[in-house]
Design a protein around this motif. Structure first.
Motif, PDB file in Angstrom:
ATOM      1  N   ARG A   3       0.811  -1.230   0.000  1.00  0.00           N
ATOM      2  CA  ARG A   3       0.000   0.000   0.000  1.00  0.00           C
ATOM      3  C   ARG A   3       0.837   1.270   0.000  1.00  0.00           C
ATOM      4  O   ARG A   3       0.434   2.276  -0.561  1.00  0.00           O
ATOM      5  N   ASP A   4       2.012   1.251   0.627  1.00  0.00           N
ATOM      6  CA  ASP A   4       2.856   2.443   0.660  1.00  0.00           C
ATOM      7  C   ASP A   4       3.934   2.431  -0.420  1.00  0.00           C
ATOM      8  O   ASP A   4       4.689   3.385  -0.550  1.00  0.00           O
ATOM      9  N   VAL A   5       4.017   1.349  -1.181  1.00  0.00           N
ATOM     10  CA  VAL A   5       5.088   1.178  -2.158  1.00  0.00           C
ATOM     11  C   VAL A   5       4.577   1.258  -3.598  1.00  0.00           C
ATOM     12  O   VAL A   5       5.212   1.868  -4.453  1.00  0.00           O
ATOM     13  N   ALA A   6       3.437   0.661  -3.863  1.00  0.00           N
ATOM     14  CA  ALA A   6       2.876   0.627  -5.219  1.00  0.00           C
ATOM     15  C   ALA A   6       2.134   1.940  -5.487  1.00  0.00           C
ATOM     16  O   ALA A   6       0.914   1.994  -5.521  1.00  0.00           O
ATOM     17  N   VAL A   7       2.906   2.987  -5.678  1.00  0.00           N
ATOM     18  CA  VAL A   7       2.368   4.326  -5.885  1.00  0.00           C
ATOM     19  C   VAL A   7       1.898   4.461  -7.332  1.00  0.00           C
ATOM     20  O   VAL A   7       2.633   4.134  -8.265  1.00  0.00           O
ATOM     21  N   VAL A  39       3.500   3.161 -22.805  1.00  0.00           N
ATOM     22  CA  VAL A  39       3.915   2.384 -21.642  1.00  0.00           C
ATOM     23  C   VAL A  39       4.082   0.930 -22.067  1.00  0.00           C
ATOM     24  O   VAL A  39       3.226   0.371 -22.740  1.00  0.00           O
ATOM     25  N   GLY A  40       5.186   0.320 -21.660  1.00  0.00           N
ATOM     26  CA  GLY A  40       5.431  -1.073 -22.015  1.00  0.00           C
ATOM     27  C   GLY A  40       4.803  -2.069 -21.058  1.00  0.00           C
ATOM     28  O   GLY A  40       4.474  -3.186 -21.435  1.00  0.00           O
ATOM     29  N   VAL A  41       4.633  -1.655 -19.789  1.00  0.00           N
ATOM     30  CA  VAL A  41       4.153  -2.559 -18.755  1.00  0.00           C
ATOM     31  C   VAL A  41       3.235  -1.786 -17.805  1.00  0.00           C
ATOM     32  O   VAL A  41       3.541  -0.656 -17.434  1.00  0.00           O
ATOM     33  N   THR A  42       2.150  -2.421 -17.409  1.00  0.00           N
ATOM     34  CA  THR A  42       1.262  -1.855 -16.402  1.00  0.00           C
ATOM     35  C   THR A  42       1.146  -2.837 -15.242  1.00  0.00           C
ATOM     36  O   THR A  42       0.957  -4.033 -15.458  1.00  0.00           O
ATOM     37  N   PHE A  43       1.278  -2.306 -14.032  1.00  0.00           N
ATOM     38  CA  PHE A  43       1.167  -3.111 -12.816  1.00  0.00           C
ATOM     39  C   PHE A  43      -0.094  -2.750 -12.056  1.00  0.00           C
ATOM     40  O   PHE A  43      -0.477  -1.583 -11.997  1.00  0.00           O
ATOM     41  N   SER A  44      -0.697  -3.748 -11.457  1.00  0.00           N
ATOM     42  CA  SER A  44      -1.759  -3.502 -10.485  1.00  0.00           C
ATOM     43  C   SER A  44      -1.634  -4.551  -9.390  1.00  0.00           C
ATOM     44  O   SER A  44      -1.134  -5.656  -9.622  1.00  0.00           O
ATOM     45  N   VAL A  45      -2.041  -4.167  -8.208  1.00  0.00           N
ATOM     46  CA  VAL A  45      -2.073  -5.095  -7.085  1.00  0.00           C
ATOM     47  C   VAL A  45      -3.513  -5.582  -6.984  1.00  0.00           C
ATOM     48  O   VAL A  45      -4.424  -4.776  -6.818  1.00  0.00           O
ATOM     49  N   ARG A  46      -3.713  -6.876  -7.121  1.00  0.00           N
ATOM     50  CA  ARG A  46      -5.063  -7.438  -7.009  1.00  0.00           C
ATOM     51  C   ARG A  46      -5.379  -7.585  -5.520  1.00  0.00           C
ATOM     52  O   ARG A  46      -4.966  -8.544  -4.883  1.00  0.00           O
ATOM     53  N   HIS A  47      -6.058  -6.572  -4.995  1.00  0.00           N
ATOM     54  CA  HIS A  47      -6.300  -6.507  -3.564  1.00  0.00           C
ATOM     55  C   HIS A  47      -7.629  -5.844  -3.296  1.00  0.00           C
ATOM     56  O   HIS A  47      -7.954  -4.872  -3.974  1.00  0.00           O
ATOM     57  N   PRO A  48      -8.421  -6.277  -2.346  1.00  0.00           N
ATOM     58  CA  PRO A  48      -8.213  -7.492  -1.554  1.00  0.00           C
ATOM     59  C   PRO A  48      -8.594  -8.728  -2.369  1.00  0.00           C
ATOM     60  O   PRO A  48      -9.522  -8.700  -3.165  1.00  0.00           O
ATOM     61  N   MET A  49      -7.851  -9.762  -2.163  1.00  0.00           N
ATOM     62  CA  MET A  49      -8.033 -10.993  -2.916  1.00  0.00           C
ATOM     63  C   MET A  49      -8.095 -12.157  -1.929  1.00  0.00           C
ATOM     64  O   MET A  49      -7.245 -12.268  -1.049  1.00  0.00           O
ATOM     65  N   SER A  50      -9.104 -12.991  -2.090  1.00  0.00           N
ATOM     66  CA  SER A  50      -9.162 -14.226  -1.312  1.00  0.00           C
ATOM     67  C   SER A  50      -8.344 -15.266  -2.062  1.00  0.00           C
ATOM     68  O   SER A  50      -8.537 -15.464  -3.263  1.00  0.00           O
ATOM     69  N   GLU A  96       7.549  -6.512  -0.884  1.00  0.00           N
ATOM     70  CA  GLU A  96       8.157  -5.206  -1.114  1.00  0.00           C
ATOM     71  C   GLU A  96       9.479  -5.322  -1.871  1.00  0.00           C
ATOM     72  O   GLU A  96       9.714  -4.577  -2.829  1.00  0.00           O
ATOM     73  N   SER A  97      10.333  -6.252  -1.481  1.00  0.00           N
ATOM     74  CA  SER A  97      11.609  -6.383  -2.200  1.00  0.00           C
ATOM     75  C   SER A  97      11.369  -6.890  -3.618  1.00  0.00           C
ATOM     76  O   SER A  97      12.047  -6.468  -4.556  1.00  0.00           O
ATOM     77  N   PHE A  98      10.391  -7.774  -3.799  1.00  0.00           N
ATOM     78  CA  PHE A  98      10.069  -8.243  -5.144  1.00  0.00           C
ATOM     79  C   PHE A  98       9.546  -7.090  -5.984  1.00  0.00           C
ATOM     80  O   PHE A  98       9.923  -6.944  -7.142  1.00  0.00           O
ATOM     81  N   TRP A  99       8.702  -6.243  -5.423  1.00  0.00           N
ATOM     82  CA  TRP A  99       8.176  -5.079  -6.127  1.00  0.00           C
ATOM     83  C   TRP A  99       9.308  -4.184  -6.607  1.00  0.00           C
ATOM     84  O   TRP A  99       9.317  -3.729  -7.752  1.00  0.00           O
ATOM     85  N   GLU A 100      10.252  -3.914  -5.736  1.00  0.00           N
ATOM     86  CA  GLU A 100      11.388  -3.068  -6.113  1.00  0.00           C
ATOM     87  C   GLU A 100      12.160  -3.677  -7.271  1.00  0.00           C
ATOM     88  O   GLU A 100      12.556  -2.988  -8.206  1.00  0.00           O
ATOM     89  N   TRP A 101      12.374  -4.986  -7.222  1.00  0.00           N
ATOM     90  CA  TRP A 101      13.117  -5.659  -8.285  1.00  0.00           C
ATOM     91  C   TRP A 101      12.358  -5.603  -9.607  1.00  0.00           C
ATOM     92  O   TRP A 101      12.916  -5.221 -10.640  1.00  0.00           O
ATOM     93  N   ILE A 102      11.083  -5.993  -9.598  1.00  0.00           N
ATOM     94  CA  ILE A 102      10.358  -6.105 -10.866  1.00  0.00           C
ATOM     95  C   ILE A 102      10.098  -4.736 -11.492  1.00  0.00           C
ATOM     96  O   ILE A 102      10.121  -4.595 -12.713  1.00  0.00           O
ATOM     97  N   THR A 103       9.885  -3.711 -10.689  1.00  0.00           N
ATOM     98  CA  THR A 103       9.692  -2.381 -11.285  1.00  0.00           C
ATOM     99  C   THR A 103      11.007  -1.854 -11.844  1.00  0.00           C
ATOM    100  O   THR A 103      11.012  -1.181 -12.876  1.00  0.00           O
TER     101      THR A 103
END
Length: 183
Positions: free
Chosen positions: A13-17, A28-39, A165-172
């Motif tokens: 929530r504080d990282v995926a700005v 844009v070559g890539v679009t990210f979204s966080v699928r949340h909330p997800m069961s 969070e560390s994965f997010w930093e790497w993939i972005t």
């Protein structure tokens, strides 16, 4: 006694700005979204019950997660509702475990999505080898990832919450050369 309700808070929530980042020329070559909330519920068939379990999962968003194992996903379900439904439906067929609080699900889409993923996995992502609907368990940046191709240029990536969070930093960072957007 009052029933307690819980609100899932995304580990990102504080990282995926939201916004556009990286290369700013062209589309844009890539679009990210966080699928949340997800069961998210893990289903593991009991011995000899793989086919029956797979048949019982028809109609659910079920992604392969190993031999006779699936991740079952649902959006907009109450806390624990998917788990309770599957536990009742699969009684005697499979074991179920709620992973909703323990995993983060990212959606990566766009014409450069495959190129970004190829930087971190040995999985052959060519459409002939990895068609829509196929899943793989792999590692990227030393993080275990459940990878599913859900559309022509769209992939879901599930990681443990503690590594999100560390994965997010790497993939972005891997996406910067193509320009990426977070929605």
């Amino acid at each position: 006694m009052t029933e307690r309700t819980f609100t899932r808070i995304s580990a990102l929530r504080d990282v995926a700005v939201q916004g556009r980042f990286g290369a700013d020329k062209g589309a844009v070559g890539v679009t990210f979204s966080v699928r949340h909330p997800m069961s998210i519920v893990t289903v593991i068939a009991r011995a000899g019950q793989g086919e029956a379990t797979a048949a019982a999962l028809k109609g659910y968003e079920a992604q392969w997660a190993g031999p006779d194992q699936w991740f079952v996903l649902a959006e907009n379900r109450g806390e624990g509702a998917l788990y309770r439904d599957l536990k009742a439906k699969l009684s005697g067929l499979a074991s179920v475990s709620d992973q909703s609080h323990g995993r983060v699900l990212l959606r990566l889409t766009g014409p450069k999505a495959r190129a970004v993923l190829a930087k971190g996995t040995p999985v052959d992502l060519h459409p002939d080898a990895f068609p829509v609907g196929k899943s793989a368990l792999t590692q990227m940046a030393h993080v275990g990832v459940h990878l599913t191709r859900v559309g022509a240029d769209t992939y879901d990536l599930s990681v443990f919450r503690g590594f999100a969070e560390s994965f997010w930093e790497w993939i972005t960072e891997q996406s910067e050369e193509f320009g990426y957007q977070v929605i």
